[in-house]
Write a protein that holds these residues in place. Structure first.
Motif, mmCIF file in Angstrom:
data_model
loop_
_atom_site.group_PDB
_atom_site.id
_atom_site.type_symbol
_atom_site.label_atom_id
_atom_site.label_comp_id
_atom_site.label_asym_id
_atom_site.label_seq_id
_atom_site.Cartn_x
_atom_site.Cartn_y
_atom_site.Cartn_z
ATOM 1 N N ALA A 88 54.794 20.441 19.526
ATOM 2 C CA ALA A 88 53.459 20.809 19.988
ATOM 3 C C ALA A 88 53.142 22.276 19.768
ATOM 4 N N ILE A 89 54.073 23.167 20.086
ATOM 5 C CA ILE A 89 53.732 24.588 20.108
ATOM 6 C C ILE A 89 53.573 25.189 18.716
ATOM 7 N N PHE A 90 53.802 24.422 17.663
ATOM 8 C CA PHE A 90 53.543 24.923 16.317
ATOM 9 C C PHE A 90 52.057 24.914 15.971
ATOM 10 N N GLN A 91 51.212 24.322 16.838
ATOM 11 C CA GLN A 91 49.767 24.296 16.623
ATOM 12 C C GLN A 91 49.063 24.711 17.919
ATOM 13 N N PRO A 92 47.904 25.362 17.827
ATOM 14 C CA PRO A 92 47.142 25.654 19.047
ATOM 15 C C PRO A 92 46.807 24.355 19.773
ATOM 16 N N PRO A 93 46.801 24.362 21.095
ATOM 17 C CA PRO A 93 46.581 23.114 21.837
ATOM 18 C C PRO A 93 45.250 22.440 21.543
ATOM 19 N N PHE A 147 55.503 25.597 26.470
ATOM 20 C CA PHE A 147 55.310 24.192 26.106
ATOM 21 C C PHE A 147 54.564 23.459 27.221
ATOM 22 N N VAL A 148 54.965 23.679 28.452
ATOM 23 C CA VAL A 148 54.300 23.042 29.597
ATOM 24 C C VAL A 148 52.823 23.423 29.628
ATOM 25 N N GLU A 149 52.532 24.701 29.404
ATOM 26 C CA GLU A 149 51.144 25.157 29.406
ATOM 27 C C GLU A 149 50.362 24.545 28.247
ATOM 28 N N HIS A 150 51.016 24.418 27.093
ATOM 29 C CA HIS A 150 50.383 23.818 25.915
ATOM 30 C C HIS A 150 49.930 22.392 26.219
ATOM 31 N N VAL A 151 50.800 21.610 26.828
ATOM 32 C CA VAL A 151 50.463 20.218 27.158
ATOM 33 C C VAL A 151 49.321 20.169 28.162
ATOM 34 N N ALA A 152 49.342 21.066 29.143
ATOM 35 C CA ALA A 152 48.259 21.106 30.125
ATOM 36 C C ALA A 152 46.921 21.432 29.454
ATOM 37 N N GLY A 159 39.997 15.755 28.768
ATOM 38 C CA GLY A 159 39.244 15.449 29.974
ATOM 39 C C GLY A 159 37.752 15.611 29.772
ATOM 40 N N PRO A 160 36.993 15.412 30.830
ATOM 41 C CA PRO A 160 35.527 15.480 30.729
ATOM 42 C C PRO A 160 35.049 16.868 30.316
ATOM 43 N N ASP A 161 33.946 16.894 29.599
ATOM 44 C CA ASP A 161 33.283 18.163 29.286
ATOM 45 C C ASP A 161 32.483 18.627 30.500
ATOM 46 N N PRO A 162 32.309 19.911 30.703
ATOM 47 C CA PRO A 162 32.839 20.979 29.863
ATOM 48 C C PRO A 162 34.323 21.215 30.123
ATOM 49 N N VAL A 163 35.032 21.580 29.068
ATOM 50 C CA VAL A 163 36.459 21.882 29.129
ATOM 51 C C VAL A 163 36.628 23.382 29.338
ATOM 52 N N GLU A 164 37.567 23.746 30.197
ATOM 53 C CA GLU A 164 37.896 25.159 30.384
ATOM 54 C C GLU A 164 39.349 25.263 30.801
ATOM 55 N N PHE A 165 40.080 26.171 30.169
ATOM 56 C CA PHE A 165 41.502 26.340 30.494
ATOM 57 C C PHE A 165 41.868 27.814 30.328
ATOM 58 N N HIS A 166 42.575 28.345 31.324
ATOM 59 C CA HIS A 166 43.029 29.733 31.259
ATOM 60 C C HIS A 166 44.493 29.789 31.689
ATOM 61 N N ASP A 171 43.991 30.153 26.102
ATOM 62 C CA ASP A 171 42.695 30.199 26.770
ATOM 63 C C ASP A 171 41.705 29.347 25.995
ATOM 64 N N ILE A 172 40.982 28.503 26.696
ATOM 65 C CA ILE A 172 39.902 27.724 26.099
ATOM 66 C C ILE A 172 38.642 28.040 26.895
ATOM 67 N N PRO A 173 37.698 28.754 26.286
ATOM 68 C CA PRO A 173 36.450 29.071 27.003
ATOM 69 C C PRO A 173 35.703 27.794 27.393
ATOM 70 N N ARG A 174 34.869 27.908 28.387
ATOM 71 C CA ARG A 174 34.083 26.766 28.856
ATOM 72 C C ARG A 174 33.284 26.199 27.677
ATOM 73 N N SER A 175 33.624 24.958 27.280
ATOM 74 C CA SER A 175 33.122 24.413 26.025
ATOM 75 C C SER A 175 33.036 22.893 26.093
ATOM 76 N N SER A 176 32.317 22.354 25.134
ATOM 77 C CA SER A 176 32.353 20.914 24.876
ATOM 78 C C SER A 176 33.366 20.686 23.757
ATOM 79 N N VAL A 177 34.386 19.863 24.020
ATOM 80 C CA VAL A 177 35.490 19.655 23.078
ATOM 81 C C VAL A 177 35.653 18.165 22.825
ATOM 82 N N GLY A 178 35.738 17.774 21.586
ATOM 83 C CA GLY A 178 35.948 16.371 21.251
ATOM 84 C C GLY A 178 36.530 16.216 19.877
ATOM 85 N N PRO A 179 36.859 14.982 19.522
ATOM 86 C CA PRO A 179 36.608 13.756 20.281
ATOM 87 C C PRO A 179 37.570 13.603 21.461
ATOM 88 N N LYS A 180 37.219 12.698 22.353
ATOM 89 C CA LYS A 180 38.084 12.334 23.460
ATOM 90 C C LYS A 180 38.924 11.114 23.042
#
Length: 302
Positions: A88-93, A147-152, A159-166, A171-180
């Motif tokens: 997993a960690i060889f690519q951005p989440p 790795f744990v953070e990557h999976v999270a 999950g549902p949009d908007p997606v946000e992760f810090h 870091d994933i800014p508050r965004s619409s991310v897909g496909p689900k």
């Protein structure tokens, strides 16, 4: 069929790799009633004087797992697709999450995701290839908590949009991310070698992926998983062995049946077999061997 479900590793490396080979084996596995087909990842093999391939890694180039499974999914309708494993960690989440969700949509929900963090092997022979981390632009220290953070972060993308992760690393800014994912989520299994990673799988994943070269060791590891509260799927990867070094229908069937009995005895839920390691088998012969095995097991062939 009673006992563990059986999966088949696709020819994604070695002398027989190629689009026709993947289709031949994937369609045969589906027609003969096997549970899933799988592929794994290896970015590169080092070229340096002190490199020793004691873990028996594929010496040839390994084709990209998600593209291989996409090709297999396009030529099948029912059999499950398994990454066993992708590091997993060889690519951005967000990139890996979208790629996996796309494959899950294209296969109509047939994807099981086995994730690793680089390295692996057995208790006797483990390996970590620094060159892979250098080429991926990821520090080796990213393993573990990273790795744990990557999976999270990936699960947040699903999950549902908007997606946000810090997090500390991502870091994933508050965004619409897909496909689900097709059915809202994707089963995630962790590849594990030592007790700490097995316990992590028990607590944070839907199952654990093990490699069995020593069945007593495998029994112990499954015990660790269950003791840590793991209630998910236990996947065991195996490599058939042939006493006289010849791959015949009888020898292959005997080897797999023996491993299947051992897998059942140690409490595995699924067992994957490889016809590409040790003695690579041409795809047409793989199809014949799988047909003979399925008949012996009484699988539902269509």
């Amino acid at each position: 069929m009673d006992g563990p479900r059986i999966g088949v590793s696709l020819p994604h490396f070695g002398p027989h790799v190629g689009p026709d080979a993947v289709v031949t084996v994937a369609q045969a596995a589906e027609r003969f009633g096997f549970h899933a087909v799988s592929v794994s990842e290896r970015l590169l093999m080092p070229v340096r004087p002190d490199w020793s391939n004691d873990a028996g890694l594929p010496e040839s180039h390994v084709w990209e797992p998600l593209e291989m499974l996409t090709w297999a999914a396009a030529h099948t309708r029912r059999i499950r697709m398994s990454t066993g494993i992708v590091n997993a960690i060889f690519q951005p989440p967000i990139v890996l999450a979208r790629r996996l969700a796309t494959l899950d949509q294209l296969s109509r929900g047939r994807l099981d995701v086995g994730l690793g963090q680089g390295g692996g092997g057995t208790a006797q022979t483990s390996y970590l290839i620094p060159e892979e981390f250098t080429a991926a632009g990821v520090p080796i220290e990213r393993r573990g908590a990273g790795f744990v953070e990557h999976v999270a972060a990936m699960r947040a993308c699903w999950g549902p949009d908007p997606v946000e992760f810090h997090g500390h690393h991502y870091d994933i800014p508050r965004s619409s991310v897909g496909p689900k994912p097709y059915a809202g989520t994707i089963p995630v299994f962790f590849a594990a070698l030592v007790r700490s990673t097995i316990e992590r799988a028990a607590q944070q994943a839907d199952g654990v992926v093990l490699v069995s070269l020593d069945w007593d060791e495998t029994r112990t590891k499954i015990g660790w998983y269950r003791e840590a509260g793991g209630t998910g799927t236990v996947v065991v990867n195996t490599i058939p062995t042939y006493p006289d070094g010849k791959v015949t229908a009888a020898a292959f069937t005997d080897a797999v049946l023996a491993d299947l009995d051992r897998a059942a005895a140690v409490g595995a839920d699924e067992m994957y077999i490889s016809l590409n390691l040790a003695i690579p088998v041409p795809p047409v012969q793989q199809r014949e061997l799988l047909g003979t095995l399925a008949a012996k097991l009484g699988l539902d062939q269509t």
